[in-house]
Design a protein around this motif. Sequence first.
Motif, PDB file in Angstrom:
ATOM      1  N   ALA A 504      -2.607  -0.903  -1.856  1.00  0.00           N
ATOM      2  CA  ALA A 504      -3.249   0.262  -2.471  1.00  0.00           C
ATOM      3  C   ALA A 504      -4.683   0.416  -2.000  1.00  0.00           C
ATOM      4  N   ILE A 505      -5.434  -0.682  -1.932  1.00  0.00           N
ATOM      5  CA  ILE A 505      -6.834  -0.491  -1.521  1.00  0.00           C
ATOM      6  C   ILE A 505      -6.922  -0.191  -0.032  1.00  0.00           C
ATOM      7  N   LEU A 506      -5.996  -0.742   0.749  1.00  0.00           N
ATOM      8  CA  LEU A 506      -6.004  -0.381   2.174  1.00  0.00           C
ATOM      9  C   LEU A 506      -5.643   1.092   2.336  1.00  0.00           C
ATOM     10  N   ALA A 508      -6.156   3.374   0.214  1.00  0.00           N
ATOM     11  CA  ALA A 508      -7.247   4.182  -0.328  1.00  0.00           C
ATOM     12  C   ALA A 508      -8.304   4.491   0.710  1.00  0.00           C
ATOM     13  N   VAL A 509      -8.414   3.638   1.707  1.00  0.00           N
ATOM     14  CA  VAL A 509      -9.491   3.808   2.679  1.00  0.00           C
ATOM     15  C   VAL A 509      -9.071   4.757   3.808  1.00  0.00           C
ATOM     16  N   GLY A 592       2.504   0.465  -2.192  1.00  0.00           N
ATOM     17  CA  GLY A 592       1.146   0.495  -2.723  1.00  0.00           C
ATOM     18  C   GLY A 592       0.204   1.276  -1.819  1.00  0.00           C
ATOM     19  N   ILE A 595       0.667   5.004  -2.281  1.00  0.00           N
ATOM     20  CA  ILE A 595       0.101   5.475  -3.549  1.00  0.00           C
ATOM     21  C   ILE A 595      -1.428   5.466  -3.497  1.00  0.00           C
ATOM     22  N   GLY A 596      -1.985   4.397  -2.924  1.00  0.00           N
ATOM     23  CA  GLY A 596      -3.444   4.318  -2.800  1.00  0.00           C
ATOM     24  C   GLY A 596      -3.986   5.482  -1.989  1.00  0.00           C
ATOM     25  N   ILE A 599      -3.785   8.740  -3.949  1.00  0.00           N
ATOM     26  CA  ILE A 599      -4.789   8.885  -5.006  1.00  0.00           C
ATOM     27  C   ILE A 599      -6.142   9.285  -4.441  1.00  0.00           C
ATOM     28  N   THR A 600      -6.656   8.511  -3.480  1.00  0.00           N
ATOM     29  CA  THR A 600      -7.974   8.914  -2.967  1.00  0.00           C
ATOM     30  C   THR A 600      -7.869  10.200  -2.172  1.00  0.00           C
TER      31      THR A 600
END
Lengths: 681, 681
Positions: A504-506, A508-509, A592, A595-596, A599-600
């Motif tokens: 998810a955090i990957l 997100a970027v 993930g 989804i990440g 979202i961003t």
Amino acid sequence: MAGILGAAVVAYFVRYLLRQDQGSEKVREVSEAIKEGGLAFIHREYRSLLIVVVLIAVILGVLGFVTPALGWKAAVAFIFGALCSMGAGYAGMNMALRTNGRTCAAAQEGLNQGLRVSFRGGAVMGMAVVSIGLLGLATLYFVWHKDPNFLSIIPAYGTGASLVALFARVGGGIYTKGADAGSDLVGKVEAGIPEDDPRNAAVIADFVGDNVGDVCGMGTDLLESYVETVIATMTLCGVAMAVGIVSDIKTAWHVPMLIMAGGIVASTVGCFLVRVGETVEMSALLGALRRGTLSASILTAICAFVVIYFLSNNLGPFWAVLGGLIAGVLMGESTNYFTSYAYRPTLEISEASTAGGGATIIRGFANGMMSTWPPIVFIAIAIIVAFHFASFYGVALAAVGMLSTLGVTLATDAYGPVADNSGGITTMVGLPPQVRERTDALDSLGNTTAATGKGFAIGAAAINSLGLILAYAVATGIVTPEMITTGAFPSGLSLLSGPVVVGAILGAVMPPVFCAMTMKSVGVITERIIDEVRRQWREIKGLMEGTARPEYGRCVDICTAEALKQMMAPSIMTIIIPVLVGVILGKYALAGFLIGALITGFVLAITLNNAGGSWDNAKKWIEAGHFGGKGSDAHKAGVAGDTAGDPMKDTAGPSLNIMLKLMSVISLLLAPVLVHFSGLI
Amino acid sequence: MAGILGAAVVAYFVRYLLRQDQGSEKVREVSEAIKEGGLAFIHREYRSLLIVVVLIAVILGVLGFVTPALGWKAAVAFIFGALCSMGAGYAGMNMALRTNGRTCAAAQEGLNQGLRVSFRGGAVMGMAVVSIGLLGLATLYFVWHKDPNFLSIIPAYGTGASLVALFARVGGGIYTKGADAGSDLVGKVEAGIPEDDPRNAAVIADFVGDNVGDVCGMGTDLLESYVETVIATMTLCGVAMAVGIVSDIKTAWHVPMLIMAGGIVASTVGCFLVRVGETVEMSALLGALRRGTLSASILTAICAFVVIYFLSNNLGPFWAVLGGLIAGVLMGESTNYFTSYAYRPTLEISEASTAGGGATIIRGFANGMMSTWPPIVFIAIAIIVAFHFASFYGVALAAVGMLSTLGVTLATDAYGPVADNSGGITTMVGLPPQVRERTDALDSLGNTTAATGKGFAIGAAAINSLGLILAYAVATGIVTPEMITTGAFPSGLSLLSGPVVVGAILGAVMPPVFCAMTMKSVGVITERIIDEVRRQWREIKGLMEGTARPEYGRCVDICTAEALKQMMAPSIMTIIIPVLVGVILGKYALAGFLIGALITGFVLAITLNNAGGSWDNAKKWIEAGHFGGKGSDAHKAGVAGDTAGDPMKDTAGPSLNIMLKLMSVISLLLAPVLVHFSGLI
């Protein structure tokens, strides 16, 4: 069936438009130059595209040796999807290019005639997209729906459409804003000549940009959303059966296609309802378009009710469709509120401009960020409703609902650049003021619909992408219909497992990095255009005095070549990184990741789009004589905001739509491969 | 024990500083005015805070009737946490306020003396934070660790600290940038007088802002991260036992506290290693600070190894700690790369300034977005390592590792505003040029460390917040240690369940809306300050000629009152919305909400921080004589970028840290209540 009706409508509009007066010789000349530039771009873009398409098709074919779910059928479906998208983009843009001059001519007759011609120019794009999209899907369905791997083949169709959309949106977006900013900076700011002045060598490139970015890019973007929405819903048929909505798989497949077909019929009716009187009044013009979209929405809802009443075991899916339909309309309105100078947020930015460029930027950016909440809340409610009534299948159906009236919403949207171009041509060739007044009215209506349309496109991309992610989860076996009924999910899918959080955090970027790349690309083209225009002023004698003509074609060439070059890095990143995440970190991490990114990406797209739109209109408000009007310090600050906002709203923001969808659909396409292993680490 | 050592170090530094020369009478006068303003702000802020603290304490006490896990002990712990944070903030800021004048005096003696005094001024904040934080936790631990509800009581301590931090960061951030922008716009831009000119009534307010925002705000922010990290790790003790890292619960509690204690000892050593020669060289100054932080990191790693070697069943937790420690250092360095004009990204922004304000904004914003990937990748790797070796407990330990050297990293950070203030005072009272040269060198070093420190604070907040979310999941029973061993998670936690997705997208919208609110607030104060300074120039005779003194106090009052007023809405939103989500949508949706907020918040914080930092330094690079230097068009564009970036990097970005942590810790605190029901719908 409805696809054929749609095609018939397209044919009728085309015939209608081609019979219109092309205007005076000068109008024809400019219009011809724009057309040449637009077609030159699209030809070169399609040539680069073909290489990539063939390459990916070969990979898909070879993957047939890894899993029987892929192979030559997937490759064919992929190519077919790419061709459909290319065809729709080509048809829509070609027609838009032929309509701008005709709109000038029609506006000489009267406002209603101007609106009718320009709107029908846009409607060709709208109806072409929906009819080609649905016809393509229907063809695949009739040919291969008995194939056991049908559900792995159709995502390939979507991926094909998505790839073309990526190239069109990113390349077109970079082109349009590079040309626009370059032309403005060197003309208005540096040389102090008016916008759309024929002495500026970059004006034609600027007009071309409107078409390749806002017509072709937007059209292929929404074609992709349109077909992928149906694909996601079809893939989730197993869920529909598990939760007892439908009794057999074919019904689960038919529901989305029939609703879309109903939407095409409704859109056709809507398109014919767009007409207006002869007083130049913004509210009347807006009312005319609203009448078109609103009646189409109501008709579609009725149609969806009928379809679901007869095919489904309960009315649950109808609420999902209705939720999506309403959310789509509301999202467009919310964009309008945050970006139109009829409302407070944009007026506050105009006011802040009196305190300088920095304050303008802060206020506009804050406005963009603030504007994220209504769309998110609308989408959240639509998801809650859809999920409650029909689980995953319902979420996909909400996307179907949102996109079902695409024929007419896209028409109002593609109408914008046509009106914009015709306004520009009017200035360039110096038509009488009352014509300019009419085209100005049409143009400023176009700005409003463009904002609404962009909000709609973002919402459609977001909910469509979510549907695809759900389909991916089912296709990889991460979620099985049994799990949905029993509620025992594997730990790998847990929101809080390591791979999911890391994914998810990957993910997100990705959106910010992608935006950073495209925004920088715009800067590169802008600089090259400025250099070129300066060179022409220096070297071509008599240009500034109006006795010689600038070489418009050179600027068009520069934009074309450079946009295609700049487009490559972000495009390749979008295609490769999800594959790497899936292979290295596994299918759970990829879920993930998607989804990440969603979202961003969603939040960022709304922020960029609305910040950009409100800066644009805040500047227009100042130009209309407020806070000192044109030439004042407030105006300079407003121009800085607008310049900053342009690549945000017209390049980076819209490109995010495709990026999100493409990453999701590629993951769905690769699901049969990923199902076999859960990552290298 | 180490807490007491830390307190002893603080006492030593304070004694050392108070014995330093306070400088000439004029220096003392200015310094006194700043001190008065700073203390006035903090007193008023604390008064408003007390009301909220009492209110929440009462609610916590009353909730004791709902669940025995809360009640009066939680209320006491909450108040205690708030008092600790207020104390640390007060001590650190008070000392910073007393050091600025002394730094001027010390800089007259020499560079090393100047560095030593200003650094020790910052070190008081750093060491006060870690020693008060750890002493507070240790007190709670010794008093109540036998209470069966101990794990529900300690989050209350963290929430208390968090609430104070929110007020300090948001209020301070709005104050500092409102005063800064107001003072600059009305002074430099409008009246054309230099920065820090004594005729500008807002300069004292500007100096005060540096202290309340960057010293007090930053200190309480990191105090919160510090204590909540330990709290999250303690809460996850059950997981540590389930995965076999430790054999009993007390060991799982001791590990984080002992590592933190080791970090305090290491930080003390690090603080004493900061010294430099007499040549004014940036690299030597930077080297001196690096030596301090690096040696502290190595010592802490050794200490963590020893603790884990003796207490844990395997070395897994050590790798988690080490991963966090290294990620923290790398994140700081990455921030430095993207924001310092020693590197390409910032130089490109300076170059873009030649094309006007719009281009500056685009390039800087693109740079901010691009800069998100390295920190995210570092954090992702740290999480993968930590999760692999020690599951959830490892992720929390990685945060412990990152924050263990806080004593010295925060010292380098809080040193920045002290140096900045002393530079300002030097200009204001007109000290000799070689003193100004030294304070300038100290100041520009402070800018670098401030950027690094902010990157570190964001990373710390993100991983700390993740640890709290994991703790929340365990505390609500969403995840049980058994689930972690068996891998059968409930469907509610599935990444793709309706409530989780809805929660995630609702959470995602919180950070941008919060930023929008705080950025607008800065604008409000800026406008009021401009009006006030203009009024004074108009009404006070002889002010511009330098024969009369402006009423500095009025500007300070305006900033104080307005900042506290503006702070309320975003603060209340941060406290209430997670509660509403938990109650209405249920505990699973709240987990999604927190993760969604974390993801966009993290990305947004880095973007805003680095875009702002790079605009600031791009402007400085132009001012250093490049691209036309001061007064050129490029400089004007650079100033617009800087003005836009200031509230992003100093108000909105840093406030996000607290927002993310506060929402997570409130959720953790309410876990015992939420465990009983899963939402109203």
